[in-house]
Design a protein around this motif. Structure first.
Motif, PDB file in Angstrom:
ATOM      1  N   ARG A 173       0.860  -1.183   0.000  1.00 32.00           N
ATOM      2  CA  ARG A 173       0.000   0.000   0.000  1.00 32.00           C
ATOM      3  C   ARG A 173       0.895   1.232   0.000  1.00 32.00           C
ATOM      4  O   ARG A 173       1.327   1.710   1.060  1.00 32.00           O
ATOM      5  N   GLU A 174       1.199   1.704  -1.192  1.00 28.96           N
ATOM      6  CA  GLU A 174       2.118   2.816  -1.390  1.00 28.96           C
ATOM      7  C   GLU A 174       1.662   3.597  -2.615  1.00 28.96           C
ATOM      8  O   GLU A 174       0.779   3.136  -3.347  1.00 28.96           O
ATOM      9  N   PRO A 175       2.240   4.767  -2.864  1.00 26.12           N
ATOM     10  CA  PRO A 175       1.847   5.505  -4.068  1.00 26.12           C
ATOM     11  C   PRO A 175       2.033   4.667  -5.325  1.00 26.12           C
ATOM     12  O   PRO A 175       3.030   3.968  -5.485  1.00 26.12           O
ATOM     13  N   ALA A 176       1.033   4.708  -6.197  1.00 22.01           N
ATOM     14  CA  ALA A 176       1.138   4.051  -7.499  1.00 22.01           C
ATOM     15  C   ALA A 176       2.159   4.815  -8.326  1.00 22.01           C
ATOM     16  O   ALA A 176       1.966   5.996  -8.601  1.00 22.01           O
ATOM     17  N   ARG A 177       3.242   4.209  -8.690  1.00 18.25           N
ATOM     18  CA  ARG A 177       4.321   4.923  -9.364  1.00 18.25           C
ATOM     19  C   ARG A 177       3.911   5.282 -10.797  1.00 18.25           C
ATOM     20  O   ARG A 177       3.686   4.396 -11.630  1.00 18.25           O
ATOM     21  N   ASP A 260      -3.190  -3.771  -9.552  1.00 21.36           N
ATOM     22  CA  ASP A 260      -2.759  -3.759  -8.153  1.00 21.36           C
ATOM     23  C   ASP A 260      -2.111  -2.437  -7.786  1.00 21.36           C
ATOM     24  O   ASP A 260      -2.356  -1.887  -6.709  1.00 21.36           O
ATOM     25  N   ALA A 261      -1.253  -1.911  -8.663  1.00 25.21           N
ATOM     26  CA  ALA A 261      -0.627  -0.620  -8.393  1.00 25.21           C
ATOM     27  C   ALA A 261      -1.681   0.471  -8.285  1.00 25.21           C
ATOM     28  O   ALA A 261      -1.622   1.328  -7.398  1.00 25.21           O
ATOM     29  N   LEU A 262      -2.657   0.446  -9.196  1.00 21.08           N
ATOM     30  CA  LEU A 262      -3.726   1.442  -9.198  1.00 21.08           C
ATOM     31  C   LEU A 262      -4.578   1.351  -7.931  1.00 21.08           C
ATOM     32  O   LEU A 262      -4.857   2.365  -7.277  1.00 21.08           O
ATOM     33  N   ALA A 263      -4.985   0.130  -7.573  1.00 21.84           N
ATOM     34  CA  ALA A 263      -5.883  -0.046  -6.427  1.00 21.84           C
ATOM     35  C   ALA A 263      -5.171   0.204  -5.100  1.00 21.84           C
ATOM     36  O   ALA A 263      -5.706   0.881  -4.209  1.00 21.84           O
ATOM     37  N   ALA A 264      -3.954  -0.339  -4.945  1.00 22.75           N
ATOM     38  CA  ALA A 264      -3.211  -0.112  -3.706  1.00 22.75           C
ATOM     39  C   ALA A 264      -2.824   1.359  -3.584  1.00 22.75           C
ATOM     40  O   ALA A 264      -2.859   1.941  -2.489  1.00 22.75           O
ATOM     41  N   GLY A 265      -2.475   1.978  -4.721  1.00 24.86           N
ATOM     42  CA  GLY A 265      -2.185   3.408  -4.706  1.00 24.86           C
ATOM     43  C   GLY A 265      -3.399   4.237  -4.347  1.00 24.86           C
ATOM     44  O   GLY A 265      -3.285   5.265  -3.669  1.00 24.86           O
ATOM     45  N   GLY A 266      -4.578   3.776  -4.773  1.00 21.55           N
ATOM     46  CA  GLY A 266      -5.812   4.456  -4.395  1.00 21.55           C
ATOM     47  C   GLY A 266      -6.095   4.355  -2.907  1.00 21.55           C
ATOM     48  O   GLY A 266      -6.543   5.321  -2.278  1.00 21.55           O
ATOM     49  N   GLU A 285     -14.570   3.589 -24.203  1.00 21.12           N
ATOM     50  CA  GLU A 285     -13.614   4.180 -25.132  1.00 21.12           C
ATOM     51  C   GLU A 285     -12.218   4.177 -24.521  1.00 21.12           C
ATOM     52  O   GLU A 285     -11.970   4.856 -23.530  1.00 21.12           O
ATOM     53  N   GLY A 286     -11.334   3.385 -25.095  1.00 14.96           N
ATOM     54  CA  GLY A 286      -9.979   3.268 -24.576  1.00 14.96           C
ATOM     55  C   GLY A 286      -9.747   2.063 -23.698  1.00 14.96           C
ATOM     56  O   GLY A 286      -8.607   1.637 -23.518  1.00 14.96           O
ATOM     57  N   SER A 287     -10.815   1.527 -23.106  1.00 14.72           N
ATOM     58  CA  SER A 287     -10.780   0.299 -22.282  1.00 14.72           C
ATOM     59  C   SER A 287      -9.958   0.388 -21.011  1.00 14.72           C
ATOM     60  O   SER A 287      -9.777  -0.606 -20.312  1.00 14.72           O
ATOM     61  N   GLN A 288      -9.443   1.567 -20.657  1.00 11.79           N
ATOM     62  CA  GLN A 288      -8.559   1.652 -19.491  1.00 11.79           C
ATOM     63  C   GLN A 288      -9.285   1.265 -18.196  1.00 11.79           C
ATOM     64  O   GLN A 288     -10.463   1.581 -18.009  1.00 11.79           O
ATOM     65  N   VAL A 289      -8.544   0.620 -17.306  1.00 11.78           N
ATOM     66  CA  VAL A 289      -8.954   0.556 -15.903  1.00 11.78           C
ATOM     67  C   VAL A 289      -8.623   1.918 -15.312  1.00 11.78           C
ATOM     68  O   VAL A 289      -7.511   2.422 -15.458  1.00 11.78           O
ATOM     69  N   PHE A 290      -9.607   2.556 -14.660  1.00  9.45           N
ATOM     70  CA  PHE A 290      -9.457   3.954 -14.247  1.00  9.45           C
ATOM     71  C   PHE A 290      -9.716   4.144 -12.760  1.00  9.45           C
ATOM     72  O   PHE A 290     -10.408   3.358 -12.119  1.00  9.45           O
ATOM     73  N   ASP A 291      -9.172   5.249 -12.255  1.00  2.97           N
ATOM     74  CA  ASP A 291      -9.434   5.701 -10.889  1.00  2.97           C
ATOM     75  C   ASP A 291      -9.181   7.207 -10.864  1.00  2.97           C
ATOM     76  O   ASP A 291      -8.061   7.650 -11.133  1.00  2.97           O
ATOM     77  N   PRO A 296      -5.563  18.959  -4.275  1.00  2.12           N
ATOM     78  CA  PRO A 296      -6.015  19.890  -3.233  1.00  2.12           C
ATOM     79  C   PRO A 296      -6.749  21.117  -3.763  1.00  2.12           C
ATOM     80  O   PRO A 296      -7.512  21.752  -3.021  1.00  2.12           O
ATOM     81  N   ASP A 297      -6.546  21.469  -5.038  1.00  5.01           N
ATOM     82  CA  ASP A 297      -7.237  22.618  -5.626  1.00  5.01           C
ATOM     83  C   ASP A 297      -8.486  22.213  -6.395  1.00  5.01           C
ATOM     84  O   ASP A 297      -9.123  23.061  -7.031  1.00  5.01           O
ATOM     85  N   GLY A 298      -8.820  20.928  -6.372  1.00  2.00           N
ATOM     86  CA  GLY A 298     -10.037  20.468  -7.030  1.00  2.00           C
ATOM     87  C   GLY A 298      -9.873  20.023  -8.467  1.00  2.00           C
ATOM     88  O   GLY A 298     -10.852  19.605  -9.094  1.00  2.00           O
ATOM     89  N   LEU A 299      -8.652  20.099  -9.021  1.00  2.00           N
ATOM     90  CA  LEU A 299      -8.441  19.625 -10.384  1.00  2.00           C
ATOM     91  C   LEU A 299      -8.430  18.094 -10.407  1.00  2.00           C
ATOM     92  O   LEU A 299      -7.904  17.451  -9.502  1.00  2.00           O
ATOM     93  N   MET A 300      -9.023  17.516 -11.459  1.00  2.00           N
ATOM     94  CA  MET A 300      -9.176  16.075 -11.530  1.00  2.00           C
ATOM     95  C   MET A 300      -8.004  15.435 -12.271  1.00  2.00           C
ATOM     96  O   MET A 300      -7.580  15.919 -13.319  1.00  2.00           O
ATOM     97  N   VAL A 301      -7.493  14.330 -11.701  1.00  2.00           N
ATOM     98  CA  VAL A 301      -6.424  13.555 -12.310  1.00  2.00           C
ATOM     99  C   VAL A 301      -6.788  12.079 -12.229  1.00  2.00           C
ATOM    100  O   VAL A 301      -7.512  11.656 -11.329  1.00  2.00           O
ATOM    101  N   GLU A 302      -6.263  11.304 -13.163  1.00  2.00           N
ATOM    102  CA  GLU A 302      -6.644   9.899 -13.298  1.00  2.00           C
ATOM    103  C   GLU A 302      -5.419   8.993 -13.292  1.00  2.00           C
ATOM    104  O   GLU A 302      -4.428   9.270 -13.959  1.00  2.00           O
ATOM    105  N   HIS A 303      -5.508   7.913 -12.528  1.00  2.00           N
ATOM    106  CA  HIS A 303      -4.619   6.772 -12.710  1.00  2.00           C
ATOM    107  C   HIS A 303      -5.267   5.843 -13.731  1.00  2.00           C
ATOM    108  O   HIS A 303      -6.484   5.595 -13.659  1.00  2.00           O
ATOM    109  N   PHE A 304      -4.475   5.293 -14.671  1.00  2.00           N
ATOM    110  CA  PHE A 304      -5.053   4.295 -15.566  1.00  2.00           C
ATOM    111  C   PHE A 304      -4.032   3.213 -15.861  1.00  2.00           C
ATOM    112  O   PHE A 304      -2.816   3.399 -15.721  1.00  2.00           O
ATOM    113  N   ALA A 305      -4.550   2.048 -16.282  1.00  2.00           N
ATOM    114  CA  ALA A 305      -3.724   0.917 -16.687  1.00  2.00           C
ATOM    115  C   ALA A 305      -4.463   0.147 -17.764  1.00  2.00           C
ATOM    116  O   ALA A 305      -5.689   0.222 -17.867  1.00  2.00           O
TER     117      ALA A 305
END
Length: 377
Positions: A173-177, A260-266, A285-291, A296-305
């Protein structure tokens, strides 16, 4: 055309474009970019930005009083550059050209100047502005950073195909690199004009078109756009663009090693008190697994695999835009992801809607009705 549309069956349009619809590419673009290089943002608090960036999985390249450069583990340039500003905002994107001759060709075609980039990055840039007012850089000959040690990925057992024995699966359980920058999504009041600008100037091509239900004859209102590298496969979308009542950043996406990296990082982000916007799921569209997460400023970012890769042969798919069509599986799409949560952002969108209906642009009353149907579809 039909020979390439098996990819779009079932979850995408089975037929692709109808006669006379947008072809999804320019006949003779000025250049063809290779990829996204980096994204640029302004933030009032670089220390808070860096703290979230490390929890999200970035590595700091450099930080001064006025600028923060962040990278992934892959070879290349910093994938995010954050400069100090009075408010948090998206500035624009830099795309990587094949070489400096393409930068010169684009500069000659647009009347823009070729300039040297700062020594920390190196190379050349031509700085443009798209029809929506977003800054677009096209760069070449930049200085590449060496690869960093990648995050280990799992060895998986699939039914009778057992690759792992006498060993357990224990993702830390660490940051998803972060490996690399994947794509950026923007909203524009001048969707078709802006789309054509990217196709004609940067040689991007459309993977998928979306249209409002019952309004296909008026043309698409969203596109997922990839780089054209010929027979070399590229991400399903490097840029995605949607019609809306104001010009704004929607989100940006960064690749990690596996689920696993995405979920543990989440889980790591959740435990640190950061806000998940939507996930975990798998897109259509794209089929990515997403999160999806909010900084902190409210901008949205995504992890994907595990995203799709297409070469230049695949023609665009066409399908109606629906909220339920955003994912193959996962939790229901959230109001936060759709921008429907009460708050300053929703208020800005509401005010912008009233203004857009008065101004001369592509967002009219009919398009507003179509957009409202999407949220409940």
């Amino acid at each position: 055309m039909t020979s390439h549309h098996g990819t779009h069956n079932d979850l995408h349009s089975e037929q692709g474009a109808l006669r006379g619809e947008h072809p999804g590419r320019a006949k003779n673009p000025v250049i063809k970019v290779l990829d996204l290089a980096w994204l640029e943002f302004c933030k009032p608090d670089l220390a808070a930005s860096e703290q979230f960036a490390h929890a999200f999985g970035f590595t700091t390249v450099s930080r001064t009083a006025d600028e923060l450069q962040l990278r992934g583990t892959d070879v290349g340039v910093p994938c995010v550059i954050v400069r100090r500003g009075s408010r948090s905002r998206y500035v624009g994107a830099a795309f990587r050209a094949v070489d400096s001759s393409d930068v010169l060709r684009l500069a000659n075609a647009t009347g823009a100047l070729v300039q040297k980039l700062p020594e920390s990055i190196g190379g050349l840039t031509v700085d443009l502005t798209d029809p929506s007012g977003v800054e677009v850089r096209v760069v070449a000959d930049t200085r590449e950073l060496a690869a960093l040690p990648p995050q280990p990925t799992g060895v998986f057992n699939f039914g009778q195909n057992a690759a792992r024995t006498n060993a357990v699966q224990r993702p830390p359980r660490e940051p998803a690199r972060i490996q690399r920058l994947g794509h950026v999504v923007v909203q524009t009041t001048l969707y078709l004009q802006t789309l054509n600008w990217y196709l004609e100037h940067l040689g991007l091509i459309v993977s998928d078109f979306k249209y409002y239900a019952g309004q296909r004859e008026r043309g698409p209102t969203m596109s997922f756009i990839r780089c054209d590298r010929g027979a070399t496969p590229t991400d399903h979308h490097t840029l995605a663009m949607t019609l809306g009542p104001r010009n704004r950043y929607v989100h940006s996406a960064y690749q990690v090693g596996d689920l696993d990296a995405l979920a543990a990082g989440g889980e790591y982000l959740r435990e640190k008190g950061f806000h998940r916007s939507w996930g975990i799921g798998r897109h259509i569209e794209g089929s990515q697994v997403f999160d999806y997460w909010r900084d902190p400023d409210g901008l949205m970012v995504e992890h994907f695999a595990d995203g799709d890769l297409f070469d230049c042969a695949l023609e665009p798919g066409w399908s109606p835009m629906t909220a339920s069509g955003l994912a193959q599986w996962g939790p229901p799409v959230t109001k936060d992801f759709l921008g429907l949560n009460p708050g300053p952002e929703a208020l800005r969108e509401l005010v912008s809607t009233a203004r857009a209906l008065r101004d001369h642009n592509e967002f009219d009353l009919s398009r507003l009705r179509g957009l409202l149907k999407v949220a409940s579809s």
